[in-house]
Design a protein around this motif. Structure first.
Motif, PDB file in Angstrom:
ATOM      1  N   LYS A 486      80.566  27.447 117.731  1.00 20.29           N
ATOM      2  CA  LYS A 486      80.701  28.352 116.588  1.00 20.29           C
ATOM      3  C   LYS A 486      81.714  27.874 115.550  1.00 20.29           C
ATOM      4  CE  LYS A 486      79.145  32.517 118.972  1.00 20.29           C
ATOM      5  NZ  LYS A 486      79.380  33.953 119.209  1.00 20.29           N
ATOM      6  N   SER A 487      82.159  26.642 115.666  1.00 20.13           N
ATOM      7  CA  SER A 487      83.073  26.080 114.673  1.00 20.13           C
ATOM      8  C   SER A 487      82.286  25.671 113.426  1.00 20.13           C
ATOM      9  CB  SER A 487      83.804  24.865 115.242  1.00 20.13           C
ATOM     10  OG  SER A 487      82.876  23.828 115.515  1.00 20.13           O
ATOM     11  N   ASP A 488      83.026  25.348 112.365  1.00 15.51           N
ATOM     12  CA  ASP A 488      82.363  24.875 111.144  1.00 15.51           C
ATOM     13  C   ASP A 488      81.576  23.599 111.419  1.00 15.51           C
ATOM     14  OD1 ASP A 488      83.406  27.000 109.749  1.00 15.51           O
ATOM     15  OD2 ASP A 488      85.093  25.862 108.911  1.00 15.51           O
ATOM     16  N   GLY A 489      82.141  22.731 112.262  1.00 15.50           N
ATOM     17  CA  GLY A 489      81.450  21.488 112.588  1.00 15.50           C
ATOM     18  C   GLY A 489      80.143  21.742 113.326  1.00 15.50           C
ATOM     19  N   ALA A 490      80.161  22.683 114.267  1.00 13.22           N
ATOM     20  CA  ALA A 490      78.941  23.002 115.013  1.00 13.22           C
ATOM     21  C   ALA A 490      77.883  23.608 114.096  1.00 13.22           C
ATOM     22  CB  ALA A 490      79.267  23.949 116.160  1.00 13.22           C
ATOM     23  N   GLN A 491      78.311  24.435 113.154  1.00 13.30           N
ATOM     24  CA  GLN A 491      77.355  25.020 112.210  1.00 13.30           C
ATOM     25  C   GLN A 491      76.795  23.956 111.267  1.00 13.30           C
ATOM     26  OE1 GLN A 491      78.731  28.922 110.508  1.00 13.30           O
ATOM     27  NE2 GLN A 491      80.476  28.588 111.872  1.00 13.30           N
ATOM     28  N   ASP A 492      77.640  23.004 110.857  1.00 13.39           N
ATOM     29  CA  ASP A 492      77.144  21.903 110.016  1.00 13.39           C
ATOM     30  C   ASP A 492      76.128  21.065 110.779  1.00 13.39           C
ATOM     31  OD1 ASP A 492      78.713  22.676 107.892  1.00 13.39           O
ATOM     32  OD2 ASP A 492      80.361  21.299 108.383  1.00 13.39           O
ATOM     33  N   LEU A 493      76.345  20.888 112.095  1.00 16.26           N
ATOM     34  CA  LEU A 493      75.400  20.122 112.899  1.00 16.26           C
ATOM     35  C   LEU A 493      74.051  20.839 112.976  1.00 16.26           C
ATOM     36  CD1 LEU A 493      74.726  17.714 114.643  1.00 16.26           C
ATOM     37  CD2 LEU A 493      75.754  18.916 116.607  1.00 16.26           C
ATOM     38  N   VAL A 494      74.066  22.153 113.084  1.00 12.76           N
ATOM     39  CA  VAL A 494      72.804  22.913 113.085  1.00 12.76           C
ATOM     40  C   VAL A 494      72.032  22.629 111.801  1.00 12.76           C
ATOM     41  CG1 VAL A 494      71.803  25.232 112.942  1.00 12.76           C
ATOM     42  CG2 VAL A 494      73.595  24.749 114.614  1.00 12.76           C
ATOM     43  N   ARG A 495      72.725  22.651 110.684  1.00 15.12           N
ATOM     44  CA  ARG A 495      72.061  22.390 109.402  1.00 15.12           C
ATOM     45  C   ARG A 495      71.530  20.956 109.346  1.00 15.12           C
ATOM     46  NH1 ARG A 495      77.011  25.044 107.966  1.00 15.12           N
ATOM     47  NH2 ARG A 495      76.617  27.251 107.506  1.00 15.12           N
ATOM     48  N   ALA A 496      72.301  20.014 109.915  1.00 16.59           N
ATOM     49  CA  ALA A 496      71.851  18.618 109.919  1.00 16.59           C
ATOM     50  C   ALA A 496      70.611  18.451 110.799  1.00 16.59           C
ATOM     51  CB  ALA A 496      72.982  17.713 110.407  1.00 16.59           C
ATOM     52  N   VAL A 497      70.589  19.125 111.951  1.00 17.18           N
ATOM     53  CA  VAL A 497      69.423  19.062 112.832  1.00 17.18           C
ATOM     54  C   VAL A 497      68.197  19.621 112.114  1.00 17.18           C
ATOM     55  CG1 VAL A 497      68.412  20.008 114.944  1.00 17.18           C
ATOM     56  CG2 VAL A 497      70.742  19.098 114.967  1.00 17.18           C
ATOM     57  N   ARG A 498      68.368  20.696 111.392  1.00 22.41           N
ATOM     58  CA  ARG A 498      67.246  21.300 110.677  1.00 22.41           C
ATOM     59  C   ARG A 498      66.773  20.415 109.529  1.00 22.41           C
ATOM     60  NH1 ARG A 498      69.300  27.663 110.741  1.00 22.41           N
ATOM     61  NH2 ARG A 498      68.360  28.130 112.781  1.00 22.41           N
ATOM     62  N   ALA A 499      67.647  19.575 109.040  1.00 24.20           N
ATOM     63  CA  ALA A 499      67.264  18.696 107.926  1.00 24.20           C
ATOM     64  C   ALA A 499      66.440  17.501 108.381  1.00 24.20           C
ATOM     65  CB  ALA A 499      68.517  18.211 107.198  1.00 24.20           C
ATOM     66  N   VAL A 500      66.434  17.201 109.689  1.00 27.27           N
ATOM     67  CA  VAL A 500      65.640  16.084 110.205  1.00 27.27           C
ATOM     68  C   VAL A 500      64.169  16.487 110.206  1.00 27.27           C
ATOM     69  CG1 VAL A 500      65.209  14.609 112.202  1.00 27.27           C
ATOM     70  CG2 VAL A 500      67.560  15.228 111.599  1.00 27.27           C
ATOM     71  N   ARG A 501      63.326  15.595 109.714  1.00 24.91           N
ATOM     72  CA  ARG A 501      61.897  15.900 109.616  1.00 24.91           C
ATOM     73  C   ARG A 501      61.292  16.082 111.010  1.00 24.91           C
ATOM     74  NH1 ARG A 501      58.229  14.865 105.564  1.00 24.91           N
ATOM     75  NH2 ARG A 501      59.767  13.548 104.505  1.00 24.91           N
ATOM     76  N   ALA A 502      60.569  17.174 111.202  1.00 22.77           N
ATOM     77  CA  ALA A 502      59.930  17.461 112.481  1.00 22.77           C
ATOM     78  C   ALA A 502      58.751  16.533 112.710  1.00 22.77           C
ATOM     79  CB  ALA A 502      59.470  18.911 112.524  1.00 22.77           C
ATOM     80  N   PRO A 503      58.348  16.309 113.960  1.00 22.10           N
ATOM     81  CA  PRO A 503      57.146  15.500 114.226  1.00 22.10           C
ATOM     82  C   PRO A 503      55.932  16.038 113.470  1.00 22.10           C
ATOM     83  CG  PRO A 503      58.337  15.924 116.258  1.00 22.10           C
ATOM     84  CD  PRO A 503      58.994  16.752 115.202  1.00 22.10           C
TER      85      PRO A 503
END
Length: 738
Positions: A486-503
């Motif tokens: 729940k840190s800012d870094g963990a939330q930024d990682l969620v956004r980065a994961v969502r930015a990766v193109r799905a299969p």
């Protein structure tokens, strides 16, 4: 309309009271069924990616482990034969429970993540099936059946399901304690405020009607849609408080007229015409603030709108119909049971002198108050938002003890992993490419998928645990990181994961606790401007219709926002920064997003409640003599309402402050924040800032452009006549306006 209400009370009082008794009995009978209709949970947006991910994992993979049983050996360690038998028996019995699936334990899988690093404790993990309410009910039963001393081992329950059950159980206990404190304290304060036992009982009657009526409303709504069980908290606090507010205003005005020499029928007509109009507008402003909660997706927040709108409307209607009927029957006996030495008049020389002092030196008196409020609001500059977790519970709660033990004694594993699930099948090679892209993101330690385990630049074949992440219709990936949950870094990682193109051909839904926090903040943040705009516009329109001025609504919005910011800043200072944590017994955490929105709407609405109380009396006095110095109407208006507003605010604050005795920190924050906002508004804003602003504005305080003046004269709700003191009214003494 108000004249007709008064005539109804004078001519058909006993009929009105008889029908009221019948209605209350019916509402009580219906309302007690509400508790079986209300739901737990409701904090998430059901349309958010994390909620959809959770639902898909539930459907395709049988859900995630939401119940963890922490097992400790009493003697001989977990390797003893007795502990071994107890652990296997516990695992087998839990696996046979209906509504429980995916049971794994240290004794049947041998996975290292299920055994503590010192070997003294082990875990049994399971998935409790169903919606939030079903999970809560089953978890409560499982805890009763499996926790505690089980011979060779002792068992504690943790995990999200246990946290939810502990929160619900603790809130129910806290509510009972709060009511046990608030009701008798309120009754004593009412007797002291009125100086009469009988008069003090009338506001409680309205509070009881409002609470029972809202319970009945929640029963009906709970049968049709999702309604949170936490709406009960607001119903009891707001129902009792606003019932007291409205009845207090009516009874005080009625007694004021009697003390001035009016006969009972005339006193009642003036009371309903003046105080009744004030109550109608006051209720409308509070409802406007609470209605803004309807724009938010989580049904937790919408439920407070259902309860709040219902309780305000029922309190206002019952006050306008029932209290006049009671006053018509009681007449001058309303003062029966008067305490020796009790004050007879409604005027308060203290508030009049305070207003006069402020009006003489508006800048000198207002600037220190403004400085204090701005200082109190300053912690808002560093606010961080979060969602409730086990830290909102007291340290002795089972689920919190389990969570702390996991963090301290067990290997991290993938408990805090970001969960990614695809909405369709994925070819193995494409899945591997996608997993490698995720593993290359900054902060990612590894990615587990059915095709293998991937780190930045390396991969290893899938084992049994990874293979289970694949299904014919979906693929699940666990993105393990070493960031603080729940840190800012963990939330930024969620956004980065969502930015990766799905299969290709699929959508990748990202879930897990960090994703839930991101989605919760987005669901509220995206709708917040709309909610604030609705509150501001509806409040402006209502106050314009009430006063005929465009300046008064702007002044009210500005001052109410200031007092609210001060109260919310104080809550950040306490509950986020940790001041007074040792006194109140909580663990500092980021401020709960949902509770912040709720606090804003409740406190803003109640601030407008007292704004209408004061402004209505000032306007009555001004309309009685438009040519008089504006300072006179302000000074006399505060003198004649200051005592009522301060008493009403104090009594309502008691209902909210009582929640501060609880053990769930977000309920403490809501209660203390609401109570503080009410007190600050009634004392600092109504007592100092409003008179100062009115003095500085002078006659411009009542300005409106000519077209709007014509509109108000046609559509605005005006008094049937300006305030006319009854025969025998004496001028207020001890007050000078200049």
């Amino acid at each position: 309309m108000f004249d007709r209400i008064a005539e109804l009370a004078l001519r058909r009082a006993r009929l009105v009271l008889t029908l009221t008794v019948v209605a209350v009995v019916a509402m009580a009978a219906l309302g007690f069924g509400a508790f079986g209709k209300l739901l737990s949970g409701g904090f998430d947006d059901p349309a958010s990616p994390s909620s959809r991910a959770q639902a898909l994992i539930e459907k395709e993979f049988g859900g995630e482990s939401n119940l963890l049983l922490l097992v400790r050996a009493e003697d001989g360690g977990l390797g003893s034969p007795a502990a071994e038998r107890a652990g296997r028996q516990l695992t087998g019995e839990l696996a046979g429970e209906p509504g429980v699936s995916r049971v794994v334990s240290h004794w049947d899988s041998g996975g290292p993540a299920l055994l503590s690093e010192d070997g003294a404790s082990a875990l049994v993990a399971a998935h409790v099936e169903g919606d939030d309410t079903a999970v809560g009910d089953r978890t409560a039963q499982l805890k009763e059946r499996y926790t505690g001393d089980r011979g060779a081992v002792s068992v504690l329950a943790g995990g999200p399901a246990a946290v939810g059950d502990d929160v619900s159980t603790q809130v129910a206990k806290d509510l009972a304690v709060a009511e046990a404190i608030a009701v008798p304290v309120t009754l004593v304060l009412l007797v002291l405020a009125f100086g009469s036992v009988l008069a003090a009982l009338l506001p409680l009657v309205i509070g009881v009607i409002a609470v029972f009526g809202t319970f009945a409303e929640l029963f009906v709504l709970g049968s049709l849609t999702e309604v949170s069980v936490f709406a009960i908290n607001l119903t009891t606090a707001l129902g009792l408080g606003l019932g007291i507010d409205y009845a207090l205003l009516l009874v005080s005005r009625f007694r004021e007229q009697l003390a001035a020499g009016a006969e009972v029928p005339d006193a009642l007509r003036v009371t309903v015409r003046t105080a009744g109009r004030t109550i109608a507008f006051s209720a409308a402003t509070v409802i406007a603030a609470l209605a803004a909660l309807l724009v938010f997706p989580p049904f937790f927040l919408r439920s407070f709108a259902y309860a709040g709108i219902g309780v305000v409307a029922i309190a206002a209607v019952s006050a306008l119909l029932v209290v006049p009927a009671l006053l018509a029957v009681l007449g001058r006996r309303v003062a029966a049971g008067r305490l020796p030495g009790a004050k007879r008049g409604a005027d308060s020389p203290f508030w009049g002198r305070l207003a006069a002092t402020v009006m003489r030196r508006p800048a000198l008196t207002a600037l220190p108050v403004l400085a204090v409020l701005l200082l109190a609001a300053s912690p808002l500059l560093g606010v961080t938002f979060g969602t409730p977790d086990e830290r909102v519970l007291p340290p002795d709660a089972q689920s919190r003890q389990v969570s702390e033990t996991l963090d301290r004694e067990f290997p991290q594993g993938d408990r805090d992993a970001i969960r990614v699930v695809t909405t369709g099948p994925v070819e193995r090679q494409a899945l591997g490419r996608y997993a490698r892209e995720l593993a290359a993101l900054p902060g990612v330690a590894r990615v587990s998928a059915s095709s293998g385990t991937y780190t930045d630049g390396a991969a290893r074949p899938a084992g049994p645990a990874e293979t289970a992440l694949g299904r014919p219709g979906a693929q699940q990936l666990a993105v393990v990181h070493e960031l603080e949950p729940k840190s800012d870094g963990a939330q930024d990682l969620v956004r980065a994961v969502r930015a990766v193109r799905a299969p290709a051909g699929t959508e990748a839904l990202v879930g897990g606790e960090d994703a839930r926090l991101v989605d919760s903040k987005r669901a509220i943040g995206d709708r917040l401007p709309l909610a604030v705009g609705l509150v501001a516009v509806t409040t402006f329109v209502l106050l314009f219709l009430f006063t005929g001025s465009v300046v008064q609504p702007l002044r009210a919005l500005l001052l109410n926002a200031l007092s609210l910011a001060a109260a919310m800043g104080a809550m950040v200072w306490v509950f986020q920064d940790g001041h007074l944590s040792s006194v109140l017994g909580f663990t500092p955490t980021p401020v709960d997003t949902s509770m912040t929105v709720l606090l804003f709407c409740i406190a803003f609405g109640l601030s407008m409640d007292y704004e209408v109380f004061l402004t209505s009396r000032i306007k009555e006095l001004r309309d009685a003599d438009p040519a008089a110095d504006p300072a006179v109407s302000v000074t006399l208006g505060l003198a004649r309402t200051g005592r009522i507003v301060s008493m009403a605010a104090g009594l309502l604050a008691v209902s909210f402050f009582a929640f501060g005795t609880g053990d769930v920190s977000f309920i403490q924050m809501f209660g203390l924040g609401s109570g503080l906002a009410i007190i600050v508004d009634a004392v600092a804003v109504r007592g100092v800032l409003v008179p100062a602003a009115m003095r500085l504005l002078g006659r411009h305080a009542w300005y409106a452009p000519a077209p709007l003046r014509r509109f108000h004269s046609r559509f605005g709700l005006a008094e049937a006549g300006a305030e006319r003191p009854a025969a025998g009214t004496r001028p207020l003494t001890g007050v000078r306006t200049g």
